[in-house]
Design a protein around this motif. Structure first.
Motif, PDB file in Angstrom:
ATOM      1  N   LEU A  56      -1.750   2.488  -4.814  1.00  0.00           N
ATOM      2  CA  LEU A  56      -1.009   3.756  -4.855  1.00  0.00           C
ATOM      3  C   LEU A  56      -1.923   4.878  -5.306  1.00  0.00           C
ATOM      4  CD1 LEU A  56      -0.419   4.423  -8.127  1.00  0.00           C
ATOM      5  CD2 LEU A  56       1.113   2.483  -7.848  1.00  0.00           C
ATOM      6  N   ASN A  57      -1.461   6.092  -5.128  1.00  0.00           N
ATOM      7  CA  ASN A  57      -2.148   7.246  -5.704  1.00  0.00           C
ATOM      8  C   ASN A  57      -1.173   8.011  -6.596  1.00  0.00           C
ATOM      9  OD1 ASN A  57      -0.817   8.104  -3.199  1.00  0.00           O
ATOM     10  ND2 ASN A  57      -1.729  10.101  -3.587  1.00  0.00           N
ATOM     11  N   TRP A 108       0.855  -1.194   0.000  1.00  0.00           N
ATOM     12  CA  TRP A 108       0.000   0.000   0.000  1.00  0.00           C
ATOM     13  C   TRP A 108       0.884   1.235   0.000  1.00  0.00           C
ATOM     14  CZ3 TRP A 108      -5.391   0.446   0.012  1.00  0.00           C
ATOM     15  CH2 TRP A 108      -5.908   1.726   0.268  1.00  0.00           C
ATOM     16  N   PHE A 109       0.775   2.046  -1.047  1.00  0.00           N
ATOM     17  CA  PHE A 109       1.627   3.220  -1.192  1.00  0.00           C
ATOM     18  C   PHE A 109       0.808   4.495  -1.407  1.00  0.00           C
ATOM     19  CE2 PHE A 109       3.892  -0.524  -2.727  1.00  0.00           C
ATOM     20  CZ  PHE A 109       5.022  -0.497  -1.931  1.00  0.00           C
ATOM     21  N   VAL A 110      -0.435   4.487  -0.962  1.00  0.00           N
ATOM     22  CA  VAL A 110      -1.258   5.690  -1.035  1.00  0.00           C
ATOM     23  C   VAL A 110      -0.788   6.646   0.054  1.00  0.00           C
ATOM     24  CG1 VAL A 110      -3.590   6.643  -0.902  1.00  0.00           C
ATOM     25  CG2 VAL A 110      -3.219   4.379  -1.910  1.00  0.00           C
ATOM     26  N   GLN A 111      -0.528   7.872  -0.324  1.00  0.00           N
ATOM     27  CA  GLN A 111       0.038   8.835   0.620  1.00  0.00           C
ATOM     28  C   GLN A 111      -0.983   9.230   1.673  1.00  0.00           C
ATOM     29  OE1 GLN A 111       1.546  12.321  -1.287  1.00  0.00           O
ATOM     30  NE2 GLN A 111       2.496  13.145   0.564  1.00  0.00           N
ATOM     31  N   ASP A 112      -0.554   9.203   2.940  1.00  0.00           N
ATOM     32  CA  ASP A 112      -1.421   9.627   4.038  1.00  0.00           C
ATOM     33  C   ASP A 112      -1.613  11.139   4.021  1.00  0.00           C
ATOM     34  OD1 ASP A 112      -0.155   7.321   6.564  1.00  0.00           O
ATOM     35  OD2 ASP A 112      -1.835   7.115   5.178  1.00  0.00           O
ATOM     36  N   ASP A 113      -2.732  11.586   4.576  1.00  0.00           N
ATOM     37  CA  ASP A 113      -2.878  13.012   4.868  1.00  0.00           C
ATOM     38  C   ASP A 113      -1.824  13.407   5.896  1.00  0.00           C
ATOM     39  OD1 ASP A 113      -5.129  13.589   3.261  1.00  0.00           O
ATOM     40  OD2 ASP A 113      -6.483  12.819   4.783  1.00  0.00           O
TER      41      ASP A 113
END
Length: 436
Positions: free
Chosen positions: A262-263, A151-156
């Motif tokens: 990812l995003n 999981w490579f979606v950037q956190d807030d």
């Protein structure tokens, strides 16, 4: 076909609402910090120490003094004054947090309960610690780091100043429960899964809890217009203002070459693209007709495939730069869209009628559908840019709520659910994370 070594079933996507925190400016806040690690009230990264110059006295005619000594200022301390009634409200929230798929025992409610009952002098410190642990899990999910699996979606971002602001809101203004609930995902899918959680037991409940936490891993504001790919559902969708404008079938990464979550940002589309063959699969094309070899400095070669009917990228590739070299693109193997299970790619997302999907993304530009069709027919490699960059999220949800209120279940193709559930239950084992 990519270099990596659904919409979520049939339900509409709606715009998420921005997290209602009052964020301080970058100049005031320093470098952004992220969420506390579960079990602590500390941010995941430390705030850079601020320094103050120590004054140095000078004598007329004397040599210039040495540079002033930097004296570190103390790091900000997260603190709030808790009234007993507020602490009781926090305790009630913790006791009911299983409705969010979280375990009340993770927040040590007995410790807070004793502080309330004993009217402890430490009540404010204990309540603050409990509040921040709960807030961190509501905002970022309980599962963190490698346990999220690919999981490579950037956190807030969530600085120490944001945390202090949240504490102040809870203890000096809004109610504690309202402040905490403001951190939860506002997407209708989260609410739908939460409702389903209350009606399910056993394995179904575990699946729902796992995917509720995954929703908490996503940014609260997905954007007014965005693309979302749900890998287990094999779907791609374009959403604007809460309405699905376009939905397509997808082919995702094979089991040996899984698609990461990812995003990225879509800035355009390349029609009639060349395929730059990843070095990881160069041997598969070496010596085959239809590929162009390119000598590399220092020796060795790489391969390219020119545009045409045999090109692995098909007639269009979306421009969405990311460190994983994962893209949405067309394919020359369109028969795969007729299969129910569609895990065949090297990691990229092959998109059904990708040319039509790209044309939808280009609405608002001078790229009419006729112009798109003519460009594709020409065989020339041309890039077209979207009117406004569009965020794209490639995610992994193994259950989702349908428009009819049912629970859609998808094959956990990469067997990630059990490992995430183990981490959610704070029982990760070497075996459960072996394939991380």
């Amino acid at each position: 076909m990519c270099g990596r070594p659904s919409l979520l079933g049939k339900w509409p996507m709606y715009r998420s609402i921005c997290l209602p925190l009052v964020l301080l400016s970058t100049a005031a806040a320093g470098i952004a910090q992220t969420a506390p690690t579960p079990g602590t009230a500390l941010p995941r990264t430390a705030t850079p120490a601020r320094t103050a110059a120590t004054p140095v006295a000078t004598t007329p005619g004397a040599a210039a003094p040495a540079a002033p000594t930097a004296v570190p200022l103390p790091a900000p301390v997260l603190a709030a004054e808790w009234k007993r009634k507020q602490a009781e409200e926090l305790l009630a929230f913790v006791d009911g947090i299983d409705a969010e798929g979280l375990d009340p025992s993770d927040y040590n409610p007995d410790r807070l309960r004793r502080a309330i009952d004993d009217k402890s002098d430490d009540l404010s410190a204990i309540a603050t610690d409990t509040f921040l642990k709960v807030a961190g899990d509501l905002m970022f999910g309980h599962v963190r780091g490698a346990a999220r699996i690919d999981w490579f979606v950037q956190d807030d971002s969530w600085t120490v100043y944001d945390q202090q602001n949240l504490l102040t809101r809870a203890t000096a203004g809004e109610t504690v429960s309202d402040t905490l609930r403001s951190l939860l995902p506002t997407h209708p899918q989260y609410a739908a899964l939460k409702a389903a959680l209350a009606k399910n037991e056993g394995l179904a409940r575990d699946k729902i809890r796992t995917n509720l936490d995954r929703w908490r891993w996503l940014p609260r504001d997905l954007g007014q217009k965005y693309v979302i790919v749900n890998v287990p559902a094999y779907t791609v969708a374009l959403v604007e203002g809460g309405r699905t404008l376009d939905r397509r079938r997808a082919v995702a990464g094979a089991i040996k070459t899984p698609t990461p979550s990812l995003n990225a940002t879509i800035t355009g589309a390349i029609f009639n693209p060349w395929w730059e063959v990843p070095t990881s699969i160069s041997r598969e094309v070496s010596g085959k007709k239809g590929y162009v070899s390119v000598k590399l400095p220092g020796g060795g070669v790489r391969y390219r495939q020119p545009p045409g009917p045999s090109n692995a990228l098909g007639r269009v590739k979306l421009v969405m730069g990311n460190p994983h070299a994962i893209y949405l693109h067309d394919t020359n193997a369109k028969n795969l869209f007729n299969k129910q299970a569609r895990a065949y790619s090297h990691g990229c997302i092959r998109t059904e009628d990708a040319v039509g999907f790209a044309a939808t993304l280009l609405d608002g530009t001078d790229w009419s559908r006729d112009k798109v069709a003519a460009t594709v027919k020409s065989g020339k490699t041309v890039q077209a840019n979207v009117a406004t960059p569009i965020p794209v999220y490639i995610v992994y949800f193994s259950v989702a709520a349908t428009d009819e209120g049912d629970l859609a279940r998808y094959d956990d193709m990469y067997t990630r659910d059990a490992k995430v559930l183990a981490a959610l239950n704070d029982r990760p084992t070497a075996a459960s994370l072996a394939s991380n």
